[in-house]
Design a protein around this motif. Structure first.
Motif, PDB file in Angstrom:
ATOM      1  N   VAL A 160       0.842  -1.194   0.000  1.00 15.36           N
ATOM      2  CA  VAL A 160       0.000   0.000   0.000  1.00 15.36           C
ATOM      3  C   VAL A 160       0.878   1.247   0.000  1.00 15.36           C
ATOM      4  O   VAL A 160       2.051   1.215   0.385  1.00 15.36           O
ATOM      5  CB  VAL A 160      -0.941   0.032   1.227  1.00 15.36           C
ATOM      6  N   ALA A 161       0.284   2.362  -0.427  1.00 15.49           N
ATOM      7  CA  ALA A 161       0.990   3.637  -0.380  1.00 15.49           C
ATOM      8  C   ALA A 161       0.939   4.249   1.009  1.00 15.49           C
ATOM      9  O   ALA A 161       1.797   5.053   1.385  1.00 15.49           O
ATOM     10  CB  ALA A 161       0.390   4.610  -1.397  1.00 15.49           C
ATOM     11  N   GLU A 185       4.796   1.373   0.590  1.00 12.21           N
ATOM     12  CA  GLU A 185       5.685   1.715  -0.532  1.00 12.21           C
ATOM     13  C   GLU A 185       6.786   2.671  -0.112  1.00 12.21           C
ATOM     14  O   GLU A 185       6.551   3.651   0.589  1.00 12.21           O
ATOM     15  CB  GLU A 185       4.867   2.334  -1.667  1.00 12.21           C
ATOM     16  N   HIS A 213       8.370  -2.413  -0.898  1.00 12.82           N
ATOM     17  CA  HIS A 213       7.345  -2.349   0.146  1.00 12.82           C
ATOM     18  C   HIS A 213       7.911  -2.852   1.473  1.00 12.82           C
ATOM     19  O   HIS A 213       7.544  -3.938   1.948  1.00 12.82           O
ATOM     20  CB  HIS A 213       6.113  -3.185  -0.231  1.00 12.82           C
ATOM     21  N   THR A 259       0.622  -4.987  -5.370  1.00 14.04           N
ATOM     22  CA  THR A 259       0.091  -3.688  -4.983  1.00 14.04           C
ATOM     23  C   THR A 259      -1.420  -3.721  -4.864  1.00 14.04           C
ATOM     24  O   THR A 259      -2.109  -4.328  -5.687  1.00 14.04           O
ATOM     25  CB  THR A 259       0.508  -2.623  -6.011  1.00 14.04           C
ATOM     26  N   THR A 292      -3.565   2.926  -2.900  1.00 16.37           N
ATOM     27  CA  THR A 292      -2.401   3.175  -3.761  1.00 16.37           C
ATOM     28  C   THR A 292      -2.358   4.613  -4.254  1.00 16.37           C
ATOM     29  O   THR A 292      -1.676   4.918  -5.229  1.00 16.37           O
ATOM     30  CB  THR A 292      -2.414   2.224  -4.972  1.00 16.37           C
ATOM     31  N   ARG A 303      -1.556   8.405  -5.019  1.00 10.93           N
ATOM     32  CA  ARG A 303      -0.333   9.204  -5.058  1.00 10.93           C
ATOM     33  C   ARG A 303      -0.428  10.313  -4.015  1.00 10.93           C
ATOM     34  O   ARG A 303      -1.521  10.769  -3.663  1.00 10.93           O
ATOM     35  CB  ARG A 303      -0.133   9.809  -6.446  1.00 10.93           C
ATOM     36  N   HIS A 362       7.093   5.076  -9.746  1.00  9.62           N
ATOM     37  CA  HIS A 362       6.885   3.645  -9.899  1.00  9.62           C
ATOM     38  C   HIS A 362       8.133   3.018 -10.520  1.00  9.62           C
ATOM     39  O   HIS A 362       8.879   3.677 -11.263  1.00  9.62           O
ATOM     40  CB  HIS A 362       5.680   3.375 -10.796  1.00  9.62           C
ATOM     41  N   CYS A 377       0.771   8.393   5.543  1.00 11.83           N
ATOM     42  CA  CYS A 377       2.002   8.023   4.852  1.00 11.83           C
ATOM     43  C   CYS A 377       3.233   8.496   5.634  1.00 11.83           C
ATOM     44  O   CYS A 377       3.172   9.492   6.346  1.00 11.83           O
ATOM     45  CB  CYS A 377       2.045   8.644   3.458  1.00 11.83           C
TER      46      CYS A 377
END
Length: 375
Positions: free
Chosen positions: A170-171, A194, A199, A231, A237, A239, A246, A367
């Protein structure tokens, strides 16, 4: 325990997984073959089915088993057992714990959690994966697992859990997981987030009440181990301002040429190279991995804004560069190597990570936004 499973447990331990007696017993007692009865994809692209030559030996190897492919891309699997063991050890499950799992896969990880005494709710967005996981758990006689079809971003509304484990890349973390990870003895959220095209698995803790995730609660994490995961789909995911590029294939890059000589007589081993890679992702938002033309395997690269050039850092410290900004990126890459050396080559586990709420306002994620070296 059969000889096959005994060797399986020893192989997992030999490959670096911290196996407690309880975790060893879980891997020894849960029949992995019952979770891949429709077979899996071999590394050569062919499909292995029950009864075929070497099927059980491969099932009880320390290897990922890809169980679903869509357009040539793996979309569901049974993860590498040693990685599963490391993540389960970090989760620190206690008997009776309520565990939320994001990503049902084959159901095998949920079965291991049940063998550790957990009560598991596992969520997967793919209806066919959900159906197969349910059938496999029933076939193996595993009770105490609820398999839910749905978007993992939402978790399970109106419920609370003692532990959360995520088995897909995951982001960032869903705020719903933080809200649902609320109990008298809350454990970590173990999640692959990520970072520079990989990851790494984090163990994340929230110092505030889970219901206050929209506020200023402190959310921190530490790296458990390096990893590479399939992913996730959807908001997980998204941005965000700190996102890395990527990964890129060799066909996307221009020719690279030496820009700085080898730094070390002996190349970094794989673990140390990943430590350097992690630091590069801390110090540059352009860090990712690429298949550099003329080089085997994936390489740490600082990708330029055009996505066709930049600079690669090899395990021996050599820097290759190409593209319109090759001098600028070569200097940045060499600077990262210098900085890592000056910091005494910190392992990825030495970083304390602070997470912040970011992404789309309608579906935010938490994040990593700041890193401090603490060890």
């Amino acid at each position: 325990m059969t000889d096959l499973r005994r060797r399986y447990v020893e192989r997992i331990r030999r490959d670096g997984a911290p196996l407690s007696p309880q975790l060893s017993e879980a891997f020894a007692s849960v029949p992995r073959e019952l979770f891949v009865t429709e077979g899996f994809q071999r590394r050569d692209g062919t499909w292995a089915r029950p009864g075929s030559a070497g099927f059980l030996e491969r099932v009880y190897s320390n290897d990922v088993l890809v169980t679903k492919v869509d357009g040539g891309v793996p979309v569901s699997s049974s993860s590498q057992p040693s990685l599963m063991a490391i993540m389960l050890a970090a989760l620190a499950v206690q008997p009776g714990d309520r565990v939320l799992e994001i990503g049902a896969g084959t159901g095998y990880n949920a079965a291991l959690l049940t063998a550790l005494g957990a009560r598991v709710t596992t969520v997967d967005v793919q209806d066919d994966v959900v159906a197969r996981a349910r059938a496999a758990l029933q076939r193996a006689g595993v009770e105490g697992v609820r398999v839910v079809a749905g978007d993992g971003y939402a978790g399970v509304p109106n419920e609370h859990f003692d532990r959360v484990i995520v088995t897909v890349g995951v982001a960032g973390l869903s705020p719903h997981w933080l809200a649902q990870a609320e109990s008298p003895r809350p454990g970590p959220i173990v999640v692959p987030v990520e970072h520079a095209g990989t990851h790494p698995v984090l163990a994340v803790h929230c110092a505030a009440s889970g219901s206050d995730v929209a506020g200023p609660g402190v959310v921190t994490g530490r790296v458990v181990c390096s990893s590479g995961f399939m992913t996730a789909a959807g908001p997980l995911t998204a941005r965000h301002p700190g996102a890395h590029p990527h990964p890129v294939p060799a066909t996307a890059l221009t020719a690279f040429r030496p820009a700085a000589p080898s730094r070390w007589e002996h190349s970094l081993d794989s673990l140390a190279y990943r430590d350097l890679w992690y630091a590069a992702g801390v110090w540059s938002t352009r860090a990712t991995h690429a298949a550099v033309p003329g080089r085997d395997g994936s390489t740490l690269i600082l990708l330029d804004e055009e996505g066709t050039g930049g600079a690669a850092i090899l395990p021996d410290g050599m820097v290759l560069a190409g593209g319109a900004q090759e001098r600028e990126y070569a200097a940045a890459a060499a600077g990262i190597v210098d900085r890592w050396e000056a910091a005494s080559r910190p392992p990825m586990q030495a970083w304390r990570i602070t997470l912040a709420r970011t992404g789309d306002s309608a579906t935010p994620i938490w994040c990593p936004t700041a890193w401090d070296l603490v060890d």
